[in-house]
Design an enzyme around this catalytic site. Sequence first.
Site, mmCIF file in Angstrom:
data_model
loop_
_atom_site.group_PDB
_atom_site.id
_atom_site.type_symbol
_atom_site.label_atom_id
_atom_site.label_comp_id
_atom_site.label_asym_id
_atom_site.label_seq_id
_atom_site.Cartn_x
_atom_site.Cartn_y
_atom_site.Cartn_z
ATOM 1 N N ARG A 21 14.104 -13.104 1.572
ATOM 2 C CA ARG A 21 13.811 -11.773 2.117
ATOM 3 C C ARG A 21 14.662 -11.461 3.353
ATOM 4 O O ARG A 21 14.197 -10.812 4.288
ATOM 5 C CB ARG A 21 12.324 -11.627 2.468
ATOM 6 C CG ARG A 21 11.428 -11.533 1.263
ATOM 7 C CD ARG A 21 10.098 -10.862 1.621
ATOM 8 N NE ARG A 21 9.062 -11.325 0.717
ATOM 9 C CZ ARG A 21 7.938 -11.904 1.104
ATOM 10 N NH1 ARG A 21 7.684 -12.091 2.380
ATOM 11 N NH2 ARG A 21 7.063 -12.298 0.212
ATOM 12 N N ARG A 25 12.620 -5.492 5.998
ATOM 13 C CA ARG A 25 12.115 -4.511 6.964
ATOM 14 C C ARG A 25 12.360 -4.863 8.422
ATOM 15 O O ARG A 25 12.248 -4.015 9.291
ATOM 16 C CB ARG A 25 10.611 -4.309 6.732
ATOM 17 C CG ARG A 25 10.315 -3.526 5.471
ATOM 18 C CD ARG A 25 8.835 -3.448 5.176
ATOM 19 N NE ARG A 25 8.305 -4.716 4.703
ATOM 20 C CZ ARG A 25 7.020 -4.950 4.469
ATOM 21 N NH1 ARG A 25 6.136 -4.001 4.702
ATOM 22 N NH2 ARG A 25 6.622 -6.129 4.029
ATOM 23 N N ARG A 34 16.525 2.521 3.110
ATOM 24 C CA ARG A 34 15.301 2.818 2.354
ATOM 25 C C ARG A 34 14.925 4.296 2.485
ATOM 26 O O ARG A 34 14.520 4.937 1.524
ATOM 27 C CB ARG A 34 14.183 1.906 2.876
ATOM 28 C CG ARG A 34 12.775 2.277 2.428
ATOM 29 C CD ARG A 34 12.274 1.405 1.317
ATOM 30 N NE ARG A 34 10.934 1.771 0.917
ATOM 31 C CZ ARG A 34 9.892 0.960 0.922
ATOM 32 N NH1 ARG A 34 10.030 -0.284 1.327
ATOM 33 N NH2 ARG A 34 8.720 1.362 0.510
ATOM 34 N N ASP A 71 14.100 -6.279 -7.362
ATOM 35 C CA ASP A 71 12.709 -6.722 -7.394
ATOM 36 C C ASP A 71 12.450 -7.432 -8.708
ATOM 37 O O ASP A 71 13.015 -7.065 -9.741
ATOM 38 C CB ASP A 71 11.757 -5.527 -7.245
ATOM 39 C CG ASP A 71 10.337 -5.990 -6.957
ATOM 40 O OD1 ASP A 71 9.570 -6.203 -7.916
ATOM 41 O OD2 ASP A 71 9.991 -6.169 -5.779
#
Length: 339
Positions: A21, A25, A34, A71
Amino acid sequence: MIFIDACFRKETPYTPIWMMRQAGRYLSEYQESRKKAGSFLELCKNSDLATEVTLQPVEILGVDAAILFSDILVVPLEMGLNLEFIPKKGPHFLETITDLKSVESLKIGAYKQLNYVYDTISQTRQKLSKEKALIGFCGSPWTLATYMIEGEGSKSYAKSKKMLYSEPEVLKALLEKLSLELIEYLSLQIQAGVNAVMIFDSWASALEKEAYLKFSWDYLKKISKELKKRYAHIPVILFPKGIGAYLDSIDGEFDVFGVDWGTPLEAAKKILGDKYVLQGNLEPTRLYDKNALEEGVERILKVMGHQGHIFNLGHGMLPDLPRENAKYLVQLVHAKTRR
């Protein structure tokens, strides 16, 4: 490529590092991308923006490998299950797998519909430095099946496990169908330009040992065996999260075993270190504090030394981790392992 050499236990100038990851974010640049995409799923489907996001951690942190931004659930999506991502809740399937009929109604050849993924790979590979590896990935059949049966993430996996024990033939039919799709999906990722592939078995720990080996690990072995037969030069990384107690039953034709932070690295090295290169396993929350981070790095390097190891976290980056600490981690691992 240092990362690929390390996957094959070749001599490297330092221990390579990347983070699960790592495109996420905690980076303001990711937030911007995004926002431009409009939604998480649209970001996965927009190859230009997904390329941008894949490259961000390499450029910002200096990690040794990029991992494709996508994903795991795009495969069931293209098999015909409508998917939505609910803010603060996560993925949700509008239909679920309940019986053999619903398994049979899933589309085959879904991997042919994932051109947005292959376009992201080829664009990223063109822009990525030749020294840096690009990792492709998918979810394991068992992990994908749980989402498809439960409809979303679960704490108990009650529907999936009920199916496993009361209608095992239905679950096997689903796992078989998924395995065939994933072999072709990863093959096309390799043809598009990835240098290694990784299979995430995120919900491995939901199963007791015997069930895990039969309903998950056997399928991982099947997929990796076929990939190694087709592409011997491409490293295959398997990451079954939370099965530290089952290490003595791990076998198969793959190159790198991902160790989660709940599994003592000493045990993984003792049981698997001669057969597989190990990847991991810094506890992600150590990144909140530099002292804790340094202590964790020291401990891991003391166990693993300078060969047969790829440095990583024991699970994914958290959304509020300080990016400066992530940068510091990369620099620290490079400096401490340089030879």
